[in-house]
Design a protein around this motif. Structure first.
Motif, PDB file in Angstrom:
ATOM      1  N   MET A   1       0.832  -1.198   0.000  1.00 26.64           N
ATOM      2  CA  MET A   1       0.000   0.000   0.000  1.00 26.64           C
ATOM      3  C   MET A   1       0.874   1.259   0.000  1.00 26.64           C
ATOM      4  N   ILE A   2       0.514   2.203  -0.831  1.00 26.48           N
ATOM      5  CA  ILE A   2       1.246   3.478  -0.832  1.00 26.48           C
ATOM      6  C   ILE A   2       0.323   4.539  -0.245  1.00 26.48           C
ATOM      7  N   GLU A   3       0.769   5.137   0.843  1.00 25.55           N
ATOM      8  CA  GLU A   3      -0.064   6.154   1.504  1.00 25.55           C
ATOM      9  C   GLU A   3       0.529   7.543   1.286  1.00 25.55           C
ATOM     10  N   ILE A   4      -0.271   8.383   0.671  1.00 27.59           N
ATOM     11  CA  ILE A   4       0.169   9.740   0.346  1.00 27.59           C
ATOM     12  C   ILE A   4      -0.540  10.689   1.310  1.00 27.59           C
ATOM     13  N   GLU A   5       0.271  11.401   2.097  1.00 26.26           N
ATOM     14  CA  GLU A   5      -0.330  12.204   3.164  1.00 26.26           C
ATOM     15  C   GLU A   5       0.032  13.678   3.029  1.00 26.26           C
ATOM     16  N   ASN A   6      -0.966  14.510   2.848  1.00 28.41           N
ATOM     17  CA  ASN A   6      -0.805  15.977   2.802  1.00 28.41           C
ATOM     18  C   ASN A   6       0.359  16.410   1.916  1.00 28.41           C
ATOM     19  N   LEU A   7       0.448  15.817   0.759  1.00 28.93           N
ATOM     20  CA  LEU A   7       1.608  16.033  -0.100  1.00 28.93           C
ATOM     21  C   LEU A   7       1.520  17.345  -0.895  1.00 28.93           C
ATOM     22  N   SER A   8       2.545  18.172  -0.735  1.00 30.35           N
ATOM     23  CA  SER A   8       2.649  19.389  -1.550  1.00 30.35           C
ATOM     24  C   SER A   8       4.029  19.424  -2.172  1.00 30.35           C
ATOM     25  N   PHE A   9       4.114  20.086  -3.351  1.00 31.60           N
ATOM     26  CA  PHE A   9       5.415  20.139  -4.004  1.00 31.60           C
ATOM     27  C   PHE A   9       5.563  21.384  -4.857  1.00 31.60           C
ATOM     28  N   LYS A  10       6.737  21.993  -4.772  1.00 30.65           N
ATOM     29  CA  LYS A  10       7.116  23.006  -5.753  1.00 30.65           C
ATOM     30  C   LYS A  10       8.598  22.839  -6.064  1.00 30.65           C
ATOM     31  N   TYR A  11       8.960  23.050  -7.339  1.00 28.41           N
ATOM     32  CA  TYR A  11      10.376  23.021  -7.707  1.00 28.41           C
ATOM     33  C   TYR A  11      11.013  24.301  -7.186  1.00 28.41           C
ATOM     34  N   LYS A  12      12.335  24.243  -6.935  1.00 27.36           N
ATOM     35  CA  LYS A  12      13.047  25.440  -6.479  1.00 27.36           C
ATOM     36  C   LYS A  12      12.775  26.583  -7.461  1.00 27.36           C
ATOM     37  N   ASN A  13      12.387  27.707  -6.942  1.00 28.48           N
ATOM     38  CA  ASN A  13      12.087  28.907  -7.749  1.00 28.48           C
ATOM     39  C   ASN A  13      10.898  28.723  -8.695  1.00 28.48           C
ATOM     40  N   GLY A  14      10.181  27.656  -8.542  1.00 30.13           N
ATOM     41  CA  GLY A  14       9.023  27.426  -9.424  1.00 30.13           C
ATOM     42  C   GLY A  14       7.718  27.685  -8.691  1.00 30.13           C
ATOM     43  N   LYS A  15       6.617  27.493  -9.432  1.00 27.53           N
ATOM     44  CA  LYS A  15       5.331  27.708  -8.780  1.00 27.53           C
ATOM     45  C   LYS A  15       4.890  26.404  -8.082  1.00 27.53           C
ATOM     46  N   GLN A  16       3.860  26.551  -7.264  1.00 30.83           N
ATOM     47  CA  GLN A  16       3.339  25.378  -6.560  1.00 30.83           C
ATOM     48  C   GLN A  16       2.773  24.382  -7.585  1.00 30.83           C
TER      49      GLN A  16
END
Ligand SMILES: Nc1ncnc2c1ncn2[C@@H]1O[C@H](COP(=O)(O)OP(=O)(O)OP(=O)(O)O)[C@@H](O)[C@H]1O
Ligand SMILES: [Mg+2]
Length: 271
Positions: A1-16
């Motif tokens: 099982m893969i559990e993804i929890e409250n995942l946010s990501f932005k590249y350095k100097n990039g947008k969300q």
């Protein structure tokens, strides 16, 4: 099982790119991820494969934290990933060596047996001693899939595996996906191809950094415009079947020749 929890990501100097995503991938299911270009599908797949670390939140793979350095080798054994461009993943000019590379890196035993089985699985056994760089794109992609399968990963991630491949090559990759599905392999793949979506148990739509919607195989054609808005082309023959089924016929959704489709429609009408 893969559990993804409250995942946010932005590249350095990039947008969300991704914004507070929660999701669970169950063992044995096939999930496809769809969404427009640039929405963050590949980024998401890399994060849930442990390749990229999220800016916020966490991913647990079989309850193991995907980003702790000490877990790296274990995660590499559990998760295999194949990318869109077959040329980017081929490293050696010999098929055997290419498939062997990851096995050596992960110190896995029985490499000879694993390599032969994996090449067999993707229908490339007879190319075992061939020059990788002389293979067609479709054949290269099958070698890439074999390199992944040789590790026997519990989770197989495919990022648009057939986008660059001709229609015959695509069919051969569909055969592999079909066999893997029969073996209960968990697969997460990014696609914009309706034939690939039809392999899925669930379909996830990514939009503006969020999971816009998740629907099941049975609900795929409830909202054709949603698919079209997300870059999925529905061929006319499929549209015809969907419309006929909405009017009460019961035509199986699959790839037909014109003759087969005409026979299926006539059979249904004469019932
Ligand atoms: N290494 C990177 N550094 C900075 N920005 C990136 C990087 N890789 C991707 N991006 C940007 O992040 C956004 C999401 O990219 P991503 O490749 O995840 O989208 P995608 O949904 O897979 O698109 P496509 O359908 O074209 O494959 C895009 O705006 C892209 O330009
Ligand atoms: Mg992508």
């Amino acid at each position: 099982m893969i559990e993804i929890e409250n995942l946010s990501f932005k590249y350095k100097n990039g947008k969300q790119i991704l914004n507070n995503i929660n999701f669970t991938i169950r063992d044995g299911e096939v999930i496809s991820i769809i969404g427009n270009n640039g929405v963050g599908k590949s980024t998401f797949l890399k994060i849930i494969s442990g390749i990229l670390k999220p800016t916020k939140g966490n991913v647990k793979i079989d309850n193991i934290d995907a980003y702790q350095r000490k877990n790296m080798e274990l995660i590499r054994k559990k998760v295999g990933i194949v990318f869109q461009n077959p040329d980017n993943q081929i490293l050696f000019n010999n098929v055997y060596d290419d498939v062997e590379f990851a096995l050596k890196n992960l110190n896995l035993d029985n490499s000879d047996k694993r390599i032969k089985e994996a090449l067999n699985m993707v229908g490339m056994a007879e190319y075992i001693n061939e020059d990788t760089f002389k293979l067609s794109l479709g054949q290269k992609q099958r070698v890439n899939i074999a390199s992944c399968l040789a590790i026997q990963p519990k989770y197989l991630m495919l990022d648009e595996p057939t986008t660059m491949i001709d229609s015959y090559g695509k069919l051969q990759i569909y055969d592999i996906i079909k066999k893997l599905k029969e073996n209960n392999q968990t697969i997460v793949f990014i696609t914009n191809n309706i034939n690939e979506i039809l392999f899925s148990d669930r379909i996830m739509v990514l939009e503006e950094g969020k999971i816009k919607q998740v629907f099941s195989k049975e609900e795929i054609f409830d909202d054709i415009s949603l698919l079209e808005k997300n870059n999925i082309y529905i061929p006319d023959f499929l549209r015809l079947i969907i419309l006929l089924n909405r009017s009460g016929l019961n035509i199986k959704i699959k790839d037909y020749s014109v003759e087969e489709l005409s026979n299926s429609i006539l059979k249904e009408i004469r019932k």
